[in-house]
Scaffold this motif. Structure first.
Motif, PDB file in Angstrom:
ATOM      1  N   TYR A 178       9.837   4.165  -0.899  1.00  0.00           N
ATOM      2  CA  TYR A 178       8.731   4.063  -1.783  1.00  0.00           C
ATOM      3  C   TYR A 178       9.259   4.763  -3.212  1.00  0.00           C
ATOM      4  O   TYR A 178       9.821   5.641  -3.161  1.00  0.00           O
ATOM      5  N   VAL A 179       8.715   4.035  -4.426  1.00  0.00           N
ATOM      6  CA  VAL A 179       8.700   4.734  -5.746  1.00  0.00           C
ATOM      7  C   VAL A 179       7.726   5.488  -5.650  1.00  0.00           C
ATOM      8  O   VAL A 179       7.623   6.799  -6.591  1.00  0.00           O
ATOM      9  N   TYR A 180       6.501   4.907  -5.482  1.00  0.00           N
ATOM     10  CA  TYR A 180       4.980   5.570  -5.695  1.00  0.00           C
ATOM     11  C   TYR A 180       4.692   6.348  -4.219  1.00  0.00           C
ATOM     12  O   TYR A 180       4.472   5.879  -3.292  1.00  0.00           O
ATOM     13  N   THR A 181       4.893   7.871  -4.206  1.00  0.00           N
ATOM     14  CA  THR A 181       4.537   8.433  -3.225  1.00  0.00           C
ATOM     15  C   THR A 181       3.376   9.581  -3.225  1.00  0.00           C
ATOM     16  O   THR A 181       3.645  10.670  -2.990  1.00  0.00           O
ATOM     17  N   GLY A 182       2.481   9.205  -4.260  1.00  0.00           N
ATOM     18  CA  GLY A 182       1.396  10.095  -4.560  1.00  0.00           C
ATOM     19  C   GLY A 182       1.302  10.189  -5.743  1.00  0.00           C
ATOM     20  O   GLY A 182       0.437  10.930  -6.378  1.00  0.00           O
ATOM     21  N   ASN A 183       2.276   9.797  -6.755  1.00  0.00           N
ATOM     22  CA  ASN A 183       2.238  10.051  -8.210  1.00  0.00           C
ATOM     23  C   ASN A 183       1.564   8.972  -8.948  1.00  0.00           C
ATOM     24  O   ASN A 183       0.786   7.812  -8.338  1.00  0.00           O
ATOM     25  N   TYR A 184       1.137   9.224 -10.218  1.00  0.00           N
ATOM     26  CA  TYR A 184       0.128   8.221 -10.728  1.00  0.00           C
ATOM     27  C   TYR A 184       0.928   7.116 -11.468  1.00  0.00           C
ATOM     28  O   TYR A 184       1.766   7.002 -11.879  1.00  0.00           O
ATOM     29  N   SER A 185       0.084   5.971 -11.042  1.00  0.00           N
ATOM     30  CA  SER A 185       0.266   4.500 -11.240  1.00  0.00           C
ATOM     31  C   SER A 185      -0.494   4.100 -12.602  1.00  0.00           C
ATOM     32  O   SER A 185      -1.734   4.274 -12.442  1.00  0.00           O
ATOM     33  N   LEU A 186       0.339   3.709 -13.477  1.00  0.00           N
ATOM     34  CA  LEU A 186      -0.302   3.266 -14.739  1.00  0.00           C
ATOM     35  C   LEU A 186      -1.219   1.941 -14.474  1.00  0.00           C
ATOM     36  O   LEU A 186      -2.018   1.559 -15.163  1.00  0.00           O
ATOM     37  N   GLU A 187      -0.478   1.074 -13.539  1.00  0.00           N
ATOM     38  CA  GLU A 187      -1.192  -0.196 -13.278  1.00  0.00           C
ATOM     39  C   GLU A 187      -2.424  -0.049 -12.726  1.00  0.00           C
ATOM     40  O   GLU A 187      -3.236  -0.755 -12.959  1.00  0.00           O
ATOM     41  N   ARG A 188      -2.550   0.783 -11.820  1.00  0.00           N
ATOM     42  CA  ARG A 188      -3.320   1.023 -10.725  1.00  0.00           C
ATOM     43  C   ARG A 188      -4.542   1.986 -11.445  1.00  0.00           C
ATOM     44  O   ARG A 188      -5.676   2.118 -10.896  1.00  0.00           O
ATOM     45  N   ARG A 189      -4.042   2.692 -12.246  1.00  0.00           N
ATOM     46  CA  ARG A 189      -4.767   3.842 -13.010  1.00  0.00           C
ATOM     47  C   ARG A 189      -5.268   4.837 -11.956  1.00  0.00           C
ATOM     48  O   ARG A 189      -6.339   5.362 -12.155  1.00  0.00           O
ATOM     49  N   ARG A 190      -4.428   5.215 -11.074  1.00  0.00           N
ATOM     50  CA  ARG A 190      -4.700   6.147 -10.201  1.00  0.00           C
ATOM     51  C   ARG A 190      -3.457   6.653  -9.222  1.00  0.00           C
ATOM     52  O   ARG A 190      -2.394   5.993  -9.414  1.00  0.00           O
ATOM     53  N   LEU A 247       0.844  -1.115   0.068  1.00  0.00           N
ATOM     54  CA  LEU A 247      -0.038   0.086  -0.035  1.00  0.00           C
ATOM     55  C   LEU A 247       0.659   1.429  -0.105  1.00  0.00           C
ATOM     56  O   LEU A 247       0.077   2.514  -0.174  1.00  0.00           O
ATOM     57  N   ASN A 248       2.258   1.216   0.334  1.00  0.00           N
ATOM     58  CA  ASN A 248       3.115   2.324   0.308  1.00  0.00           C
ATOM     59  C   ASN A 248       2.257   3.452   1.370  1.00  0.00           C
ATOM     60  O   ASN A 248       2.130   4.575   1.027  1.00  0.00           O
ATOM     61  N   ASP A 249       1.905   2.932   2.440  1.00  0.00           N
ATOM     62  CA  ASP A 249       1.426   3.567   3.487  1.00  0.00           C
ATOM     63  C   ASP A 249       2.177   3.579   4.898  1.00  0.00           C
ATOM     64  O   ASP A 249       1.983   2.409   5.445  1.00  0.00           O
ATOM     65  N   PRO A 250       2.859   4.775   5.023  1.00  0.00           N
ATOM     66  CA  PRO A 250       3.771   4.683   6.336  1.00  0.00           C
ATOM     67  C   PRO A 250       3.097   4.625   7.614  1.00  0.00           C
ATOM     68  O   PRO A 250       3.700   4.296   8.647  1.00  0.00           O
ATOM     69  N   ARG A 251       1.738   4.442   7.571  1.00  0.00           N
ATOM     70  CA  ARG A 251       0.840   4.183   8.547  1.00  0.00           C
ATOM     71  C   ARG A 251       1.346   2.837   9.401  1.00  0.00           C
ATOM     72  O   ARG A 251       1.232   2.757  10.598  1.00  0.00           O
ATOM     73  N   TYR A 252       1.581   1.981   8.640  1.00  0.00           N
ATOM     74  CA  TYR A 252       1.877   0.691   8.918  1.00  0.00           C
ATOM     75  C   TYR A 252       3.109   0.567   9.967  1.00  0.00           C
ATOM     76  O   TYR A 252       3.279   0.011  10.641  1.00  0.00           O
ATOM     77  N   ILE A 253       4.141   1.393   9.892  1.00  0.00           N
ATOM     78  CA  ILE A 253       5.322   1.519  10.454  1.00  0.00           C
ATOM     79  C   ILE A 253       5.499   2.931  11.225  1.00  0.00           C
ATOM     80  O   ILE A 253       6.809   3.200  11.577  1.00  0.00           O
ATOM     81  N   THR A 254       4.260   3.474  11.348  1.00  0.00           N
ATOM     82  CA  THR A 254       4.233   4.256  12.566  1.00  0.00           C
ATOM     83  C   THR A 254       3.585   3.873  13.869  1.00  0.00           C
ATOM     84  O   THR A 254       2.845   2.927  13.961  1.00  0.00           O
ATOM     85  N   LEU A 258      14.645   3.549  -9.514  1.00  0.00           N
ATOM     86  CA  LEU A 258      15.859   3.026  -8.356  1.00  0.00           C
ATOM     87  C   LEU A 258      16.551   4.077  -7.609  1.00  0.00           C
ATOM     88  O   LEU A 258      16.441   4.017  -6.192  1.00  0.00           O
ATOM     89  N   ALA A 259      16.839   5.124  -8.246  1.00  0.00           N
ATOM     90  CA  ALA A 259      17.374   6.412  -7.314  1.00  0.00           C
ATOM     91  C   ALA A 259      16.346   6.751  -6.513  1.00  0.00           C
ATOM     92  O   ALA A 259      16.628   7.465  -5.316  1.00  0.00           O
ATOM     93  N   LYS A 260      15.127   7.153  -6.738  1.00  0.00           N
ATOM     94  CA  LYS A 260      14.019   7.441  -5.837  1.00  0.00           C
ATOM     95  C   LYS A 260      13.981   6.608  -4.774  1.00  0.00           C
ATOM     96  O   LYS A 260      13.695   7.149  -3.568  1.00  0.00           O
ATOM     97  N   SER A 261      13.897   5.281  -4.952  1.00  0.00           N
ATOM     98  CA  SER A 261      13.799   4.240  -4.069  1.00  0.00           C
ATOM     99  C   SER A 261      15.017   4.480  -2.839  1.00  0.00           C
ATOM    100  O   SER A 261      14.829   4.263  -1.732  1.00  0.00           O
ATOM    101  N   TYR A 262      16.334   4.619  -3.493  1.00  0.00           N
ATOM    102  CA  TYR A 262      17.295   4.988  -2.532  1.00  0.00           C
ATOM    103  C   TYR A 262      17.216   5.904  -1.583  1.00  0.00           C
ATOM    104  O   TYR A 262      17.532   6.030  -0.371  1.00  0.00           O
ATOM    105  N   ARG A 263      16.455   7.083  -2.110  1.00  0.00           N
ATOM    106  CA  ARG A 263      16.243   8.243  -1.251  1.00  0.00           C
ATOM    107  C   ARG A 263      15.134   7.973  -0.562  1.00  0.00           C
ATOM    108  O   ARG A 263      15.164   8.812   0.558  1.00  0.00           O
TER     109      ARG A 263
END
Length: 613
Positions: free
Chosen positions: A358-370, A301-308, A350-355
């Motif tokens: 998560y790669v998807y942090t509110g950006n649009y996902s083609l697979e999920r279409r949202r 889910l890329n939701d940091p609530r799980y690790i909060t 990959l560079a974004k994930s190192y930083r």
């Protein structure tokens, strides 16, 4: 809820009397049926529980529960199913003479995880086979092993995610005593033990829970059918069933951490989510015992609530797997952008994930279409676990191919370094350290012919969704399981041995270098060099002693790289995957002068340090 002892199931007190407690709200009567004896009626208590204290059964004897005089069923909290998931339960005394009183579970930041499947890790296919190879893992530099699920499943061949007795350690693996012995042996060698547990569903064959009570609800849909009932009517008994299971692994088996499978599929709208309650009860146990235990989530889910933390209204998990790092890394290495890889653009991601993890942090996902995900940059690096392969990512391929058969020898070394020099907790999958070439397939050993055909057809549909061409391997066939077993003899082959030594070198550097060991997320920079398919990962701040600069060339050609801007001193070589020492084509210079550029060999990893140590 008492956390210092097991409160449900069949247990033995100090007088060796059996203390029995079973949740069966759908029954009017419950009796203990010991094989060869008359049933013993349990007392009906509140909230659907039935209880009994008796000297009418001893450890090692087989028993059933008899519901309303006509349903003879195994114990839902059985500790052992020696005759399989349809057979009688075995009474077990969990007492064990532990020798690990001085064991201290290391900080998560020091975890270096090795995931393994008990059945295919060794020729023995059991806990003794793992124990025989523990010295290999210590020599490699591993600090924690992760066991795929152990709950009893049909037959002897299964990944473990079809388990139907969450409390019963698979008998063919060595049962509960075998697991206790393995954990004790691991702690003696300085290895923590993580156990993969499944609380989002149970397998279809041998699942008798619904005969006892409303363990499942049709309020929510999951990929496995009805959801586990965590918030519907009569859910309290289900929640206790799961929480008691967590406490048992920590308390009675000395497990150091649990990896909770697919927590996004746990449906719970209670005021206190079941994960939060698991966290709270685990904390109570730790206060009582003085031992440290971790909770690790798998979530997509890329939701940091799980690790909060729970105090901050989070779920309280200590860490989570990051599949997106894997996806971005594999696309960088040449994986075709189809199926769930469609969303990943290789090196920029990959560079974004190192930083950002998560790669998807509110950006649009083609697979999920949202739009998808949320920023987690304020969370420390030790809350994220990364890998270049794992059981899912290998076994859910059509042919179960490992990296060793998908990528060149040089690329395998690059993938290893990309994970081990990341700021996050690294995880290896069994055999990758020597480039195991045997596949790792999905396998089962069901007895229901209709279910077997459903599994076969389901796998075909999954591969069709991934646009995989070819014939799916039969998961029921014993040959499928045998083909997935590790070939330890490969370690005697020069190329495989060199790869193993390369992994050892990377792990040693990760542990001994102060910048790499610190895993400071605020001191991580990652950038892509134009169209060269080169990623530069910098670990440590500008004024840090021993700042590390990692160069990763994912292209098929050598690339010229200029001296890093902002540096005023020479740089000293730490490791070079292209060195002849590692069977590579050509080594980089030992010292990188300010006035020089260097040539990165194709599919190579080079790390330099500002320190000469």
């Amino acid at each position: 809820m008492q956390v210092n002892e097991r409160n449900i199931g069949l247990n033995f007190n100090l007088n060796q009397d059996a203390v029995v407690k079973v949740w069966a709200p759908l029954a009017e009567k419950v009796a203990l049926q010991v094989e060869g004896r008359e049933p013993i009626l349990l007392q009906k208590d509140c909230y659907g529980y039935f209880s009994l204290i008796t000297n009418g059964i001893s450890a090692g004897e087989r028993y059933w529960f008899l519901l309303d005089d006509d349903k003879q069923l195994p114990d839902p909290t059985s500790l052992a199913q020696p005759d399989g998931v349809h057979g009688a339960s075995m009474a077990i005394n969990l007492h064990y003479d532990w020798t690990d009183s001085s064991w201290l579970n290391p900080p998560l930041n020091d975890y270096l995880i090795y995931e393994l499947h008990v059945g295919t890790f060794s020729t023995e296919s059991d806990f003794s086979g793992i124990e025989r190879h523990l010295d290999h893992l210590v020599d490699l530099g591993i600090t924690a092993i992760e066991l795929m699920p152990l709950g009893s499943f049909p037959g002897n061949r299964n990944w473990g995610y079809d388990g139907v007795f969450p409390y019963a350690v698979q008998h063919s693996y060595g049962g509960p005593k075998g697991l206790q012995q393995l954990v004790d042996a691991c702690h003696k060698r300085g290895l923590a033990v993580i156990l993969d547990v499944v609380y989002n569903h149970l397998g279809p064959e041998g699942n008798y829970l619904s005969e006892y009570g409303p363990y499942f609800t049709d309020k929510y849909h999951t990929p496995w059918g009805k959801a586990v009932n965590f918030d519907d009517q009569d859910c309290d008994g289900v929640r206790e069933f799961v929480i008691e299971n967590v406490l048992m692994w920590f308390r009675d088996f000395h497990i150091d951490a649990l990896r909770l499978d697919a927590v996004h599929a746990i449906k719970d709208f209670s005021a206190v989510h079941v994960l939060q309650e698991i966290r709270q009860q685990t904390d109570r146990l730790m206060e009582l015992t003085g031992r440290r235990h971790y909770l690790i989530a798998e979530s997509d889910l890329n939701d940091p609530r799980y690790i909060t933390s729970v105090a901050q209204q989070g779920m309280g998990m200590d860490a989570q797997w990051v599949d997106e790092f894997h996806h971005a890394l594999r696309v960088s290495a040449g994986e075709a952008r189809k199926g769930y890889y469609l969303d990943f653009n290789g090196l920029p991601d990959l560079a974004k994930s190192y930083r950002d993890a998560y790669v998807y942090t509110g950006n649009y996902s083609l697979e999920r279409r949202r739009k998808f995900g949320k920023d987690a940059s304020t969370h420390p690096a030790q809350q994220f676990i990364v890998f270049s392969q794992n059981h899912d990512q290998i076994g859910n391929r059509l042919l179960g191919e490992r990296s060793s058969t998908l990528y060149s020898y040089e690329m395998q070394k690059l993938l290893a370094a990309a994970v081990l020099f990341s700021p996050y907790i690294p995880m290896l999958f069994m055999g990758e350290e020597w480039g195991e070439t045997n596949p790792f397939y999905y396998f089962v050993s069901h007895t229901d012919k209709g279910l077997i055909e459903m599994v076969r057809e389901g796998r075909k549909q999954e591969f069709a969704a991934m646009h995989a061409a070819g014939e799916a391997i039969d998961p029921q066939a014993e040959d499928t399981f045998n083909a997935s077993r590790l070939n330890w003899d490969l370690l005697t082959d020069p190329n495989h041995q060199v790869l193993y030594q390369f992994y050892k070198k990377l792990i040693s550097l990760r542990k001994s270098n102060s910048v790499l060991a610190a895993n400071d997320r605020s001191a991580v920079k990652a950038q892509v060099l134009g169209s060269q398919q080169v990623l530069v990962l910098t670990r440590g701040l500008q004024n840090d002693t021993g700042q590390v600069i990692c160069l990763m060339n994912f292209s098929e050609q050598p690339q010229q790289v200029s001296y890093p801007t902002g540096k005023t001193t020479d740089l000293y070589l730490m490791v070079d995957s292209a060195s002849p020492q590692w069977h590579g084509p050509q080594a980089s210079p030992e010292i990188w002068k300010q006035t020089q550029g260097i040539t990165l060999q194709s599919a190579s990893f080079v790390a330099y340090s500002t320190s000469h140590d």
